[in-house]
Write an enzyme that holds these catalytic residues in place. Structure first.
Site, PDB file in Angstrom:
ATOM      1  N   ARG A 103     -10.953   4.845   3.749  1.00 19.64           N
ATOM      2  CA  ARG A 103      -9.645   4.189   3.930  1.00 19.64           C
ATOM      3  C   ARG A 103      -9.445   3.991   5.423  1.00 19.64           C
ATOM      4  NH1 ARG A 103      -3.934   5.358   1.070  1.00 19.64           N
ATOM      5  NH2 ARG A 103      -5.120   4.209  -0.489  1.00 19.64           N
ATOM      6  N   HIS A 130      -7.375  -3.974  -1.161  1.00 19.72           N
ATOM      7  CA  HIS A 130      -7.352  -2.666  -1.825  1.00 19.72           C
ATOM      8  C   HIS A 130      -8.028  -2.840  -3.189  1.00 19.72           C
ATOM      9  CE1 HIS A 130      -6.307   1.317  -2.666  1.00 19.72           C
ATOM     10  NE2 HIS A 130      -4.991   1.275  -2.659  1.00 19.72           N
ATOM     11  N   GLN A 133      -7.586  -0.274  -6.092  1.00 17.91           N
ATOM     12  CA  GLN A 133      -6.293  -0.454  -6.754  1.00 17.91           C
ATOM     13  C   GLN A 133      -6.368  -1.648  -7.696  1.00 17.91           C
ATOM     14  OE1 GLN A 133      -3.250   1.421  -6.337  1.00 17.91           O
ATOM     15  NE2 GLN A 133      -2.880   0.278  -8.216  1.00 17.91           N
ATOM     16  N   ASP A 225       4.960  -4.382  -4.249  1.00 21.30           N
ATOM     17  CA  ASP A 225       4.428  -3.301  -3.410  1.00 21.30           C
ATOM     18  C   ASP A 225       5.413  -3.060  -2.269  1.00 21.30           C
ATOM     19  OD1 ASP A 225       2.772  -1.395  -2.283  1.00 21.30           O
ATOM     20  OD2 ASP A 225       1.343  -2.830  -1.444  1.00 21.30           O
ATOM     21  N   CYS A 265       1.888  -0.381  -7.234  1.00 21.13           N
ATOM     22  CA  CYS A 265       0.716   0.472  -6.955  1.00 21.13           C
ATOM     23  C   CYS A 265       1.117   1.847  -6.449  1.00 21.13           C
ATOM     24  CB  CYS A 265      -0.221  -0.222  -5.985  1.00 21.13           C
ATOM     25  SG  CYS A 265       0.559  -0.611  -4.430  1.00 21.13           S
ATOM     26  N   ARG A 293      -6.398   4.716 -11.925  1.00 19.33           N
ATOM     27  CA  ARG A 293      -7.193   4.837 -10.693  1.00 19.33           C
ATOM     28  C   ARG A 293      -8.375   5.783 -10.946  1.00 19.33           C
ATOM     29  NH1 ARG A 293      -4.970   3.662  -5.796  1.00 19.33           N
ATOM     30  NH2 ARG A 293      -7.178   3.781  -5.223  1.00 19.33           N
TER      31      ARG A 293
HETATM   32  N1   CP Z   1      -1.772   3.128  -4.405  1.00 15.88           N
HETATM   33  C1   CP Z   1      -2.384   3.902  -3.482  1.00 15.88           C
HETATM   34  O1   CP Z   1      -3.407   3.530  -2.906  1.00 15.88           O
HETATM   35  O2   CP Z   1      -1.810   5.109  -3.302  1.00 15.88           O
HETATM   36  P1   CP Z   1      -2.176   6.118  -2.133  1.00 15.88           P
HETATM   37  O3   CP Z   1      -1.825   5.427  -0.817  1.00 15.88           O
HETATM   38  O4   CP Z   1      -1.337   7.330  -2.373  1.00 15.88           O
HETATM   39  O5   CP Z   1      -3.638   6.412  -2.191  1.00 15.88           O
END
Ligand code: CP
Length: 306
Positions: A103, A130, A133, A225, A265, A293
């Site tokens: 990430r 992402h 997701q 989001d 998300c 997920r």
């Molecule tokens: N939706 C998502 O990626 O959540 P986090 O940022 O908690 O990983």
């Protein structure tokens, strides 16, 4: 040496590969032992340069459940901050582990990792996309609606990384994706162009509009989001002002199909991008979406490493 397969964007998958991944995710959800110990003796490094609840924990749980071992690191625990390049970091980590789940900020950072990596690199969220997701979102939509082809998804709000992944993934799956954002926060025009090319092949469509009703009317899925993604908190007041009319509220639900499903998300900010009555209401599927997920990431890890 064979080049490793990376997972940086849903735009890199074929329609068949997407179906294969979603089928595997459904199978492992129905029967958690269906993937066995696919990651036995495999080491997976999870590197997080930004906070995470869902992605970090679901990846760690997925690796462990498949018999592998997860090494979880914050970006500032590595030598990157002291000038070691991303390419060199990936070269070295490739000698220790079997995959990197990362990430980070700019997509370019992931691309530089792939230049040095001889193992798969998985995008666990960048400023651009992402895709993990997106996989869980598509599994959830298919589960709730019975199919993806022809499903109308209306996204309201910031044209961000999640919107980009829905555009790529929805286009690939033959969905009709409509993104409503103010002109100041619209998704990348290049993503829209590429997603439209994909949609033309799959029988879907991708529309970007400033008009909420164009995205929400008759939608089978409504999605939103956060207004200020990680790193944008400093400008959150200006962003809230620009996005005020793009809230996923009862009025948007009224415009959609009677049996619309509402997705987010997470993390959510009730009263900002989504009304509490909507996220906690009868159309919401956000907890199933979050659960998925885990299943999609198990399927992805087994596909790339198994
Ligand atoms: N939706 C998502 O990626 O959540 P986090 O940022 O908690 O990983």
């Amino acid at each position: 040496m064979t080049e490793p397969r990376h997972f940086l964007s849903l735009g890199q998958l074929s329609k068949e590969e997407l179906s294969e991944l979603l089928d595997a995710a459904d199978a492992v959800k129905a029967k958690p032992s269906s993937l066995g110990s696919k990651l036995k003796n495999k080491q997976v490094a999870l590197i997080f340069e930004k906070p995470s609840t869902r992605t970090r924990v679901s990846f760690e749980a997925a690796v462990n459940a498949l018999g592998g071992n997860a090494v979880v690191l914050r970006g500032d625990e590595l030598q990157l901050g002291r000038g070691e390049t991303l390419q060199d970091t990936a070269r070295v980590l490739s000698r220790y582990v079997d995959a990197l789940v990362v990430r980070t900020f700019a997509q370019d950072r992931l691309e530089r990792l792939t230049e040095g990596a001889s193992i798969p690199v998985i995008n666990a969220l960048s400023d651009f996309s992402h895709p993990c997701q997106g996989l869980a979102d598509l599994q959830t939509i298919r589960e709730k609606r019975g199919a993806l082809e022809g499903v109308a998804l209306g996204y309201l709000g910031d044209g961000n990384n999640v919107a980009h992944s829905l555009m790529f993934g929805g286009a690939l799956a033959g969905m009709n994706v409509r993104i409503a954002s103010p002109a100041t926060h619209s998704p990348s025009a290049e993503v829209a162009r590429r997603a439209n090319l994909t949609a033309a092949q799959s029988g879907g469509s991708v529309v970007v509009t400033e008009v909420v009703a164009e995205a929400a009317s008759g939608a089978d899925v409504l999605y939103t989001d956060v207004w200020a993604s990680m790193g944008q908190e400093g400008s959150s007041e200006a962003r809230a002002e620009a996005l005020e009319h793009y809230r996923l509220d009862e009025a948007a639900v009224e415009l959609a199909a009677d049996d619309v499903i509402v997705m987010h998300c997470l993390p959510a900010h009730r009263g900002e991008e989504i009304e509490a009555e909507v996220i906690d209401g009868p159309h919401s599927v956000v907890w199933d979406q979050a659960e998925n997920r885990l299943h999609t990431q198990k399927a992805l890890l087994a596909w790339l490493l198994g």
